[in-house]
Design a protein around this motif. Structure first.
Motif, mmCIF file in Angstrom:
data_model
loop_
_atom_site.group_PDB
_atom_site.id
_atom_site.type_symbol
_atom_site.label_atom_id
_atom_site.label_comp_id
_atom_site.label_asym_id
_atom_site.label_seq_id
_atom_site.Cartn_x
_atom_site.Cartn_y
_atom_site.Cartn_z
ATOM 1 N N ALA A 61 0.825 -1.209 0.000
ATOM 2 C CA ALA A 61 0.000 0.000 0.000
ATOM 3 C C ALA A 61 0.855 1.253 0.000
ATOM 4 C CB ALA A 61 -0.930 0.010 1.215
ATOM 5 N N ARG A 62 0.324 2.300 -0.605
ATOM 6 C CA ARG A 62 0.937 3.621 -0.496
ATOM 7 C C ARG A 62 0.650 4.174 0.896
ATOM 8 N NH1 ARG A 62 2.230 5.545 -5.675
ATOM 9 N NH2 ARG A 62 1.119 4.460 -7.361
ATOM 10 N N ILE A 63 1.409 5.189 1.276
ATOM 11 C CA ILE A 63 1.080 5.896 2.506
ATOM 12 C C ILE A 63 0.188 7.086 2.172
ATOM 13 C CG2 ILE A 63 3.140 5.169 3.751
ATOM 14 C CD1 ILE A 63 4.301 8.016 3.142
ATOM 15 N N ALA A 64 -0.733 7.380 3.069
ATOM 16 C CA ALA A 64 -1.541 8.592 2.913
ATOM 17 C C ALA A 64 -0.693 9.806 3.258
ATOM 18 C CB ALA A 64 -2.779 8.531 3.808
ATOM 19 N N PHE A 65 0.113 9.667 4.318
ATOM 20 C CA PHE A 65 1.083 10.705 4.653
ATOM 21 C C PHE A 65 2.143 10.152 5.594
ATOM 22 C CE2 PHE A 65 -2.319 11.478 7.858
ATOM 23 C CZ PHE A 65 -1.600 11.415 9.038
ATOM 24 N N LYS A 66 3.254 10.874 5.652
ATOM 25 C CA LYS A 66 4.355 10.558 6.558
ATOM 26 C C LYS A 66 4.683 11.819 7.350
ATOM 27 C CE LYS A 66 7.895 8.513 4.728
ATOM 28 N NZ LYS A 66 7.847 7.139 5.298
ATOM 29 N N LEU A 67 4.913 11.672 8.658
ATOM 30 C CA LEU A 67 5.338 12.791 9.491
ATOM 31 C C LEU A 67 6.860 12.793 9.562
ATOM 32 C CD1 LEU A 67 3.831 14.067 12.797
ATOM 33 C CD2 LEU A 67 6.298 13.707 12.625
ATOM 34 N N VAL A 68 7.458 13.936 9.215
ATOM 35 C CA VAL A 68 8.913 14.090 9.265
ATOM 36 C C VAL A 68 9.246 15.345 10.064
ATOM 37 C CG1 VAL A 68 11.032 14.354 7.925
ATOM 38 C CG2 VAL A 68 9.123 13.027 6.978
ATOM 39 N N TRP A 69 10.110 15.208 11.066
ATOM 40 C CA TRP A 69 10.545 16.368 11.841
ATOM 41 C C TRP A 69 11.616 17.125 11.068
ATOM 42 C CZ3 TRP A 69 8.003 18.164 15.953
ATOM 43 C CH2 TRP A 69 7.138 17.297 16.618
ATOM 44 N N VAL A 70 11.499 18.431 11.055
ATOM 45 C CA VAL A 70 12.403 19.303 10.301
ATOM 46 C C VAL A 70 13.741 19.394 11.032
ATOM 47 C CG1 VAL A 70 12.775 21.669 9.484
ATOM 48 C CG2 VAL A 70 10.496 20.605 9.305
ATOM 49 N N PRO A 71 14.862 19.178 10.305
ATOM 50 C CA PRO A 71 16.178 19.182 10.961
ATOM 51 C C PRO A 71 16.720 20.587 11.218
ATOM 52 C CG PRO A 71 16.446 18.737 8.624
ATOM 53 C CD PRO A 71 14.950 18.789 8.885
ATOM 54 N N ASP A 118 3.122 13.319 1.278
ATOM 55 C CA ASP A 118 2.387 12.179 0.740
ATOM 56 C C ASP A 118 3.337 11.097 0.235
ATOM 57 O OD1 ASP A 118 3.324 12.961 -1.758
ATOM 58 O OD2 ASP A 118 1.360 13.508 -2.560
ATOM 59 N N ASP A 119 2.813 10.123 -0.470
ATOM 60 C CA ASP A 119 3.614 8.985 -0.918
ATOM 61 C C ASP A 119 4.705 9.385 -1.897
ATOM 62 O OD1 ASP A 119 3.717 6.206 -2.827
ATOM 63 O OD2 ASP A 119 3.568 5.903 -0.662
ATOM 64 N N ASP A 120 4.523 10.504 -2.590
ATOM 65 C CA ASP A 120 5.532 10.997 -3.519
ATOM 66 C C ASP A 120 6.496 11.988 -2.872
ATOM 67 O OD1 ASP A 120 4.483 9.565 -5.714
ATOM 68 O OD2 ASP A 120 2.953 11.093 -6.017
ATOM 69 N N GLY A 121 6.288 12.254 -1.586
ATOM 70 C CA GLY A 121 7.127 13.232 -0.906
ATOM 71 C C GLY A 121 6.632 14.659 -1.046
ATOM 72 N N LYS A 122 5.452 14.838 -1.638
ATOM 73 C CA LYS A 122 4.896 16.185 -1.823
ATOM 74 C C LYS A 122 4.317 16.699 -0.497
ATOM 75 C CE LYS A 122 5.424 16.162 -6.369
ATOM 76 N NZ LYS A 122 4.286 15.808 -7.219
ATOM 77 N N LEU A 123 4.479 17.994 -0.265
ATOM 78 C CA LEU A 123 4.040 18.595 0.994
ATOM 79 C C LEU A 123 2.523 18.660 1.077
ATOM 80 C CD1 LEU A 123 4.960 20.085 3.606
ATOM 81 C CD2 LEU A 123 4.768 22.220 2.286
ATOM 82 N N LEU A 124 1.984 18.151 2.182
ATOM 83 C CA LEU A 124 0.556 18.268 2.475
ATOM 84 C C LEU A 124 0.293 19.357 3.508
ATOM 85 C CD1 LEU A 124 -0.437 14.483 2.746
ATOM 86 C CD2 LEU A 124 -0.800 16.013 0.794
ATOM 87 N N ALA A 125 1.130 19.417 4.539
ATOM 88 C CA ALA A 125 0.920 20.393 5.610
ATOM 89 C C ALA A 125 2.189 20.519 6.445
ATOM 90 C CB ALA A 125 -0.254 19.977 6.499
ATOM 91 N N THR A 126 2.254 21.625 7.168
ATOM 92 C CA THR A 126 3.351 21.883 8.094
ATOM 93 C C THR A 126 2.772 22.118 9.481
ATOM 94 O OG1 THR A 126 4.629 22.932 6.333
ATOM 95 C CG2 THR A 126 5.313 23.391 8.591
ATOM 96 N N GLY A 127 3.455 21.659 10.496
ATOM 97 C CA GLY A 127 2.974 21.847 11.858
ATOM 98 C C GLY A 127 4.075 22.282 12.802
ATOM 99 N N LYS A 128 3.678 23.018 13.829
ATOM 100 C CA LYS A 128 4.625 23.422 14.862
ATOM 101 C C LYS A 128 3.881 23.540 16.187
ATOM 102 C CE LYS A 128 8.258 26.675 16.142
ATOM 103 N NZ LYS A 128 9.036 27.869 15.762
ATOM 104 N N PRO A 129 4.097 22.576 17.082
ATOM 105 C CA PRO A 129 3.433 22.636 18.388
ATOM 106 C C PRO A 129 3.920 23.838 19.195
ATOM 107 C CG PRO A 129 4.283 20.440 17.923
ATOM 108 C CD PRO A 129 4.874 21.347 16.901
#
Length: 279
Positions: free
Chosen positions: A208-218, A229-240
C-alpha cells in the motif's frame, strides 16, 4: 476533465456499466475515463490533494461486469484508495483551520490521528488497538490505509529491522474509524522508506501507499514537522506550542531514517529557509 474518451468499442451488455461511469463522473469531475473492458475499467485521477498524478482502477465483478465502486491502485493494490484520499482531505482541513500549529503536541497528535482515521487509544493493550506510540517515536510515522483483506498480512522477513510476523490486523480493526471508507488505517513503521522503491511496512507488508508521513524538520530545535504524501509532496506543516514533544533523539532519528530520500526534501527545505532568514 469532464469529457469521456472511449478507446474501445463498448458491447451492448456494458451499457449499464457506462451508466455507472456517468454517475461517477457527474459527482467527481476530476475522474477521467480512459478505457473500458468487460472486466476492468481504468480511471486516471489527474490531481490529488498533493497535486500528484496517480492511476487507479475500478473493480468490476467478472461474473456480471457490475461495478463494486472500489478504486484500486495498480502499483500498490493493497491501498484503500478512497480512504487514503479522505485522509488527505482531513489533513487539508486541519491545515486550513491552523489546527497543526500553536497547540500542545498531544493535542496536535490526536488531530493527526483523527485525520488518519485512527482512534486515540493510549490505554489499550499493544497489538489490540493501542495508538499511544503513533507519531510519538521516530518510526511509527507512516499513516497507511490498507484494504480489509490486507490487514492480516505479515512481514515475511522482507522488511528489514521489523519483527517476523508483525501481526497488526486486530489492532487495525479495533483502532480504525469507519467513516473514512473501506479498509483500515495504521501508523506503520517507516524504516526502509529511504530506498527507492520504499522497502517499508506499508509498501512491502501491506502493498500500500502511505496517505502521509510525518517528518521532523532538521532545524536546531527539531520543533517543526511536515506531513508529506507517498511521492514526498508537501501536504501540511505543523509546529506545536511550548510543551513536551517526543524525545529529541526520536525526532532526530525520524529525520535520519528518511534522509537522502524523497520524503526528506520538504523538511530540508524548511530547515534551509530558517537558516537563510537568520542570515
Amino acid at each position: 476533465q469532464s469529457n469521456i474518451r472511449i478507446r474501445t468499442t463498448i458491447p451492448m451488455g456494458l451499457r449499464s456499466v457506462v451508466g455507472v461511469f456517468s454517475v461517477l463522473l457527474q459527482t467527481n469531475r476530476n475522474l477521467s475515463l480512459v478505457a473500458a473492458t468487460a472486466n476492468k475499467s481504468a480511471f486516471v485521477v489527474p490531481e490529488t490533494h498533493s497535486g500528484s498524478v496517480q492511476s487507479f482502477s475500478v473493480k468490476a465483478s467478472p461474473s456480471n461486469n457490475s461495478m463494486d465502486g472500489l478504486l484500486v491502485d495498480p502499483v500498490y493494490p493493497g491501498t484503500a484508495v478512497e480512504r487514503m484520499q479522505n485522509v488527505r482531505a482531513r489533513v487539508e482541513e486541519l491545515k486550513q483551520q491552523n489546527k497543526l500549529v500553536d497547540a500542545p503536541w498531544e493535542e496536535i497528535r490526536r488531530r493527526i490521528l483523527w485525520a488518519g482515521g485512527l482512534k486515540d487509544l493510549p490505554t489499550s493493550i499493544p497489538g489490540q488497538g493501542y495508538t499511544g506510540h503513533s507519531f510519538n517515536d521516530f518510526n511509527h510515522v507512516d499513516l497507511t490505509c490498507m484494504l480489509d483483506q490486507m490487514s492480516d498480512n505479515e512481514n515475511d522477513g522482507k522488511v528489514k529491522g521489523i519483527a517476523i510476523g508483525n501481526r497488526l490486523g486486530n489492532g487495525i480493526r479495533v483502532a480504525s474509524l469507519e467513516e473514512l471508507g473501506r479498509g483500515g488505517s495504521w501508523s506503520t513503521c517507516a524504516m526502509g522508506c529511504n530506498q527507492e522503491p520504499p522497502q517499508d511496512v506499508a509498501h512491502i507488508q501491506f502493498q500500500a501507499r502511505i496517505a502521509f508521513k510525518l517528518v521532523w524538520v532538521p532545524n536546531p530545535a527539531y520543533d517543526t514537522f511536515v506531513l508529506v504524501d507517498d511521492d514526498g509532496k508537501l501536504l501540511a506543516t505543523g509546529k506545536p506550542s511550548n510543551g513536551p514533544l517526543p524525545a529529541m533523539r526520536e525526532r532526530q532519528m525520524n529525520y535520519h531514517i528518511v534522509k537522502g530520500s524523497k520524503y526528506a526534501v520538504e523538511a530540508e527545505k524548511l530547515a534551509k529557509a530558517a537558516v537563510s532568514s537568520k542570515e
